[in-house]
Write a protein that holds these residues in place. Structure first.
Motif, short mmCIF file in Angstrom:
data_model
loop_
_atom_site.label_atom_id
_atom_site.label_comp_id
_atom_site.label_asym_id
_atom_site.label_seq_id
_atom_site.Cartn_x
_atom_site.Cartn_y
_atom_site.Cartn_z
N LEU A 1 0.83 -1.11 0.13
CA LEU A 1 -0.01 0.00 -0.01
C LEU A 1 0.86 1.23 0.04
O LEU A 1 1.83 1.43 0.79
CB LEU A 1 -0.87 -0.01 1.16
N SER A 2 0.65 2.14 -0.97
CA SER A 2 1.60 3.34 -0.92
C SER A 2 0.31 4.63 -1.59
O SER A 2 -0.24 4.37 -2.08
CB SER A 2 2.64 3.01 -2.02
N SER A 3 1.25 5.84 -1.20
CA SER A 3 0.42 6.74 -1.98
C SER A 3 1.51 7.92 -2.31
O SER A 3 2.59 7.96 -1.59
CB SER A 3 -0.45 7.44 -0.72
N SER A 4 1.25 8.68 -3.35
CA SER A 4 1.91 9.88 -3.78
C SER A 4 1.19 10.61 -4.77
O SER A 4 0.29 10.01 -5.26
CB SER A 4 3.17 9.21 -4.39
N GLU A 5 1.20 11.85 -4.78
CA GLU A 5 0.63 12.63 -5.64
C GLU A 5 -0.93 12.51 -5.60
O GLU A 5 -1.33 12.76 -6.64
CB GLU A 5 1.14 12.56 -6.95
N GLY A 6 -1.36 12.27 -4.36
CA GLY A 6 -2.87 12.35 -4.19
C GLY A 6 -3.35 10.97 -4.86
O GLY A 6 -4.68 10.70 -4.90
N VAL A 7 -2.86 9.89 -4.96
CA VAL A 7 -3.29 8.62 -5.42
C VAL A 7 -2.70 7.70 -4.49
O VAL A 7 -1.53 7.54 -4.13
CB VAL A 7 -2.74 8.18 -6.96
N LEU A 8 -3.64 6.86 -3.81
CA LEU A 8 -3.49 5.63 -3.00
C LEU A 8 -3.44 4.35 -4.05
O LEU A 8 -4.33 4.21 -4.84
CB LEU A 8 -4.59 5.41 -2.00
#
Length: 117
Positions: free
Chosen positions: A54-61
């Protein structure tokens, strides 16, 4: 707190969250993970590992669930739960993208990308 039962398979969890995750979205992601692991139990044999990332970056999960099992059935639609079709519908209702399919040489993968806002 996450607890998964995959019958003696090694479970590897990877989290790299750069953004806060709204509680409702977190609940939906947990359901996706639970259903993915249920499908692994129901539709695969000889599973030695399951990876949940599970990761997130730039407003996306981003969610990825992968196993290395040998297919013993086809989890299209699922049974008893909301299955692949339900997972796809849930992700699309949240404005995200979903994919699921076989891995080579063995295994199954589920991927979802969900907007955080």
């Amino acid at each position: 707190h996450l607890h998964f039962m995959t019958s003696r398979a090694e479970e590897r969890l990877s989290f790299d969250l750069q953004d806060p995750v709204p509680q409702e979205l977190a609940r939906s992601v947990l359901r996706l993970v639970q259903e993915s692991l249920t499908n692994t139990q129901k539709h695969a044999s000889a599973v030695s590992s399951v990876d949940v990332a599970l990761s997130s970056s730039e407003g996306v999960l981003r969610l990825g669930v992968e196993d290395d099992g040998v297919a013993s059935g086809v989890p299209v639609g699922g049974s008893g739960g909301y299955g692949i079709v339900g997972m796809r519908e849930r992700v699309e209702l949240l404005g995200g993208r979903f994919s699921a399919g076989r891995r080579e040489p063995t295994g199954w993968t589920v991927r979802a990308e969900l907007p955080l806002a």
